[in-house]
Motif scaffolding. Sequence first.
Motif, PDB file in Angstrom:
ATOM      1  N   SER A 174      -4.240   9.669   0.630  1.00  0.00           N
ATOM      2  CA  SER A 174      -4.816   9.652  -0.548  1.00  0.00           C
ATOM      3  C   SER A 174      -4.831   8.675  -0.821  1.00  0.00           C
ATOM      4  CB  SER A 174      -4.712  11.154  -1.096  1.00  0.00           C
ATOM      5  OG  SER A 174      -3.370  11.155  -1.219  1.00  0.00           O
ATOM      6  N   ALA A 175      -6.203   8.279  -1.897  1.00  0.00           N
ATOM      7  CA  ALA A 175      -5.918   7.199  -2.520  1.00  0.00           C
ATOM      8  C   ALA A 175      -5.654   7.038  -4.279  1.00  0.00           C
ATOM      9  CB  ALA A 175      -7.426   6.450  -2.319  1.00  0.00           C
ATOM     10  N   ASN A 176      -4.554   6.759  -4.155  1.00  0.00           N
ATOM     11  CA  ASN A 176      -4.464   7.885  -5.587  1.00  0.00           C
ATOM     12  C   ASN A 176      -4.154   5.881  -6.246  1.00  0.00           C
ATOM     13  OD1 ASN A 176      -2.928   8.757  -7.819  1.00  0.00           O
ATOM     14  ND2 ASN A 176      -1.488   8.912  -6.934  1.00  0.00           N
ATOM     15  N   ARG A 177      -4.354   5.246  -6.836  1.00  0.00           N
ATOM     16  CA  ARG A 177      -4.766   4.162  -7.878  1.00  0.00           C
ATOM     17  C   ARG A 177      -4.726   4.501  -9.298  1.00  0.00           C
ATOM     18  NH1 ARG A 177      -3.616   3.331  -3.162  1.00  0.00           N
ATOM     19  NH2 ARG A 177      -4.466   2.716  -1.586  1.00  0.00           N
ATOM     20  N   ALA A 178      -4.100   4.794  -9.837  1.00  0.00           N
ATOM     21  CA  ALA A 178      -3.759   5.159 -11.033  1.00  0.00           C
ATOM     22  C   ALA A 178      -2.938   4.689 -11.811  1.00  0.00           C
ATOM     23  CB  ALA A 178      -2.658   6.532 -11.174  1.00  0.00           C
ATOM     24  N   SER A 179      -2.110   3.137 -11.459  1.00  0.00           N
ATOM     25  CA  SER A 179      -2.145   1.832 -12.029  1.00  0.00           C
ATOM     26  C   SER A 179      -1.452   0.873 -11.392  1.00  0.00           C
ATOM     27  CB  SER A 179      -0.305   2.480 -12.043  1.00  0.00           C
ATOM     28  OG  SER A 179       0.615   2.490 -10.834  1.00  0.00           O
ATOM     29  N   VAL A 180      -0.517  -0.440 -12.117  1.00  0.00           N
ATOM     30  CA  VAL A 180      -0.776  -1.935 -11.590  1.00  0.00           C
ATOM     31  C   VAL A 180       0.100  -1.338 -10.082  1.00  0.00           C
ATOM     32  CG1 VAL A 180       0.039  -3.892 -11.776  1.00  0.00           C
ATOM     33  CG2 VAL A 180      -1.585  -2.684 -13.190  1.00  0.00           C
ATOM     34  N   ALA A 181       1.244  -0.668 -10.435  1.00  0.00           N
ATOM     35  CA  ALA A 181       2.086  -0.054  -9.134  1.00  0.00           C
ATOM     36  C   ALA A 181       1.908   0.146  -7.909  1.00  0.00           C
ATOM     37  CB  ALA A 181       2.895  -0.220  -9.682  1.00  0.00           C
ATOM     38  N   ASP A 182       0.743   1.479  -8.146  1.00  0.00           N
ATOM     39  CA  ASP A 182      -0.225   1.663  -6.561  1.00  0.00           C
ATOM     40  C   ASP A 182      -1.189   0.460  -6.575  1.00  0.00           C
ATOM     41  OD1 ASP A 182       0.556   4.536  -7.730  1.00  0.00           O
ATOM     42  OD2 ASP A 182      -0.622   4.149  -8.892  1.00  0.00           O
ATOM     43  N   GLY A 183      -2.375  -0.292  -7.847  1.00  0.00           N
ATOM     44  CA  GLY A 183      -2.474  -1.084  -6.583  1.00  0.00           C
ATOM     45  C   GLY A 183      -2.237  -2.481  -5.657  1.00  0.00           C
ATOM     46  N   ILE A 184      -1.299  -2.186  -6.622  1.00  0.00           N
ATOM     47  CA  ILE A 184       0.114  -3.955  -5.461  1.00  0.00           C
ATOM     48  C   ILE A 184       0.405  -2.852  -4.342  1.00  0.00           C
ATOM     49  CG2 ILE A 184       2.695  -5.065  -5.696  1.00  0.00           C
ATOM     50  CD1 ILE A 184       0.762  -6.226  -7.378  1.00  0.00           C
ATOM     51  N   VAL A 185       1.326  -2.107  -4.537  1.00  0.00           N
ATOM     52  CA  VAL A 185       1.818  -1.720  -2.874  1.00  0.00           C
ATOM     53  C   VAL A 185       1.195  -1.164  -1.908  1.00  0.00           C
ATOM     54  CG1 VAL A 185       3.925  -0.588  -3.696  1.00  0.00           C
ATOM     55  CG2 VAL A 185       1.883   0.825  -3.658  1.00  0.00           C
ATOM     56  N   ALA A 186      -0.210  -1.048  -2.843  1.00  0.00           N
ATOM     57  CA  ALA A 186      -1.546  -0.565  -1.656  1.00  0.00           C
ATOM     58  C   ALA A 186      -1.870  -1.980  -0.988  1.00  0.00           C
ATOM     59  CB  ALA A 186      -2.929   0.010  -1.896  1.00  0.00           C
ATOM     60  N   ALA A 187      -1.932  -2.823  -1.583  1.00  0.00           N
ATOM     61  CA  ALA A 187      -2.274  -3.758  -0.959  1.00  0.00           C
ATOM     62  C   ALA A 187      -1.201  -4.489  -0.347  1.00  0.00           C
ATOM     63  CB  ALA A 187      -2.559  -5.608  -2.552  1.00  0.00           C
ATOM     64  N   ALA A 188      -0.359  -4.846  -0.828  1.00  0.00           N
ATOM     65  CA  ALA A 188       1.556  -4.646   0.321  1.00  0.00           C
ATOM     66  C   ALA A 188       0.730  -4.821   1.264  1.00  0.00           C
ATOM     67  CB  ALA A 188       2.127  -5.032  -0.155  1.00  0.00           C
ATOM     68  N   ARG A 189       0.369  -2.730   1.325  1.00  0.00           N
ATOM     69  CA  ARG A 189       0.161  -2.653   2.526  1.00  0.00           C
ATOM     70  C   ARG A 189      -0.796  -3.230   2.942  1.00  0.00           C
ATOM     71  NH1 ARG A 189      -3.025   0.231   4.748  1.00  0.00           N
ATOM     72  NH2 ARG A 189      -3.871   1.311   2.453  1.00  0.00           N
TER      73      ARG A 189
END
Length: 481
Positions: free
Chosen positions: A347-362
Motif C-alpha cells: 500500500s502506498a504510504n508516502r507521508a515523509s521524505v523517508a517514505d519517498g526515499i525507500v520507495a524510490a530505492a526499491r
Amino acid sequence: MKRMRNVKIVATLGPASDDYEMIRALHEAGADVFRLNMSHGSHEEIAKKHAIIRQVEKDTGSSIAILADLQGPKLRVGVFAGDSEMLEEGAKFRLDLDTADGDSSRVCLPHPEIFAALEPGKSLLVNDGKIRLKVEDCGPDFANCVVIAGGVISNRKGVNVPDVELPLAALSEKDRADLEFTAKLGVDWMALSFVQRPADVEEARALVKGRAAILSKIEKPNAVERFDAILAASDGIMVARGDLGVELPVQNVPPIQKRLVRKCRHAAKPVIVATQMLESMIESPMPTRAEVSDVATAIYEGADAVMLSAESAAGSYPIEAVTTMDHVAAEVEQDPTYTQIIESSRSANRASVADGIVAAAREIAETTNIKAICCFTQSGTTALLVSRERPRVPIIALTPLTGTARRLALSWGCNCVVTPTMERFKGAVVSAAKAALEGGFATSEDQIVVTAGVPFNVTGTTNILRVAPCDERLIFATDPE
C-alpha cells in the motif's frame, strides 16, 4: 549469517534447548530470534540462556534478537479433593472464593475481579475452552453456572472470560519483576501477554525505559477491537492464536490473522504469527501437511516472522522443526505467486521524505541490476520502512548501535551489520559496499543502492539515495565529495 529467505524464525528455548550446542545448532538451522518464556524457569535459568545466546552471537558473527515473553495475568481454578471431576453437560456448577477443595458441584476461583465483571449470560471457558460454562446468577464472590460443554476439569486449569473486559492490572507483580530483570539483562524485545488496551502498552513502556522494544500479543477479543490503537502504541505485534482461538470462534481467527498482518505491514512494524505452527513435531520428526500449509499461509500473508513454541522448547525434534520452517519459507519465497501476492498488497504510504526515499530505492533496485539495498539507520526506522516495501533484493541494515541491529533481526528481510559511526556519506558508501561483498550479496562488479540521512547519526533524517558500485576504487573515483 546469510539466510536464503526473508521471513524470520522465532524459536522458544526450554528444557530441550538449553545448552550451547543446541542453541547454536538451532541458530545455524535457521533461528533468527530466541524467545525466553517467562512462564517457565527461574531468573538464574533465564540468565544462563541469555548468556549462551550472546556467546553464540559472538561466535557466529550474527545479530540475534532475544524476546522475553512475560506471563501476564494467569487466571486459574483452585484444586479438587480428588484432583479432577467430570462435568456433565446441563449440570449446575458453582465458582466461588471459598478455598476449600472442590468437588463435582463447585470449585474455588480465586479471582474476585472476575466476579466483579461477570453478568448473567456471560461465558467462562476452562482448560483452553474444552469446558464451557454459562453464568446464570452471580455476585461479588460467586457465579452459579450451567455446563454448556462438559468434560474433565482438574487442578489449576486456566480460565478465559471472553465476553467481558476484566479490570486486571496490565502487569502482575511477577511480570514487573521479570520485566526489570530481563531489561537489565539486555533483552531486545519485551512481549506483553493478554494486552487489552493501549494503556497496558504504555504502562510497560514506562517501566522498560527504552531498554527494549515493546511487542503486544493479541490474544483477546477486545485487543482485536482496539487493535489500531494498540498497534500505534507498540513496536511490534504477535498474533497469538492460542488464547485468541479459545476466546473467539476458531473460524474467526484466520481472517483476523490476515487483517492484523496487513495492518502491521502498513504501519512498518514487525508482526509474528505464533502458536501450534508445527505442533505435531513435538513428538514427530515430520510435520503434517496441514501444518506446513499453515506456516506457508503466514508467509504468503507477509508476516515478518513465524514462531515455534513447544516444538523447540520441549519437543523431541527441535532442530528438525526449525529446519522444516526454514525450508518451507525458502520454498514459498521462490514461488512467483508469493511475489505477486506481496507486491499486490503493498500500500502506498508516502507521508515523509523517508517514505519517498525507500520507495524510490526499491523501484530502482527492481528495475535495474541492483544487488542489494543498503540503509544506514540509528533507531531502525529506515530499515523498517525498506522492509515494509518487501523489495525483491536483499536489505542490508547498517547501524553503529548493536541494540538496533539485534531488534531488526525480527524484521522481514533485514540482514543486520554493525558498523563504525559514520561522519561522511562517502565513508558510508564504502562501508555499505564492504558489507555487501563480505556478506556474499554482491561482487566487486555489481552495484548497490545506499540510503542514509545527512547529517549522520541523527534519528529520522533519511534524505539521500545513491546507486553505487561495489568496487571501492570506483566509489572514490565517482563520488562527488
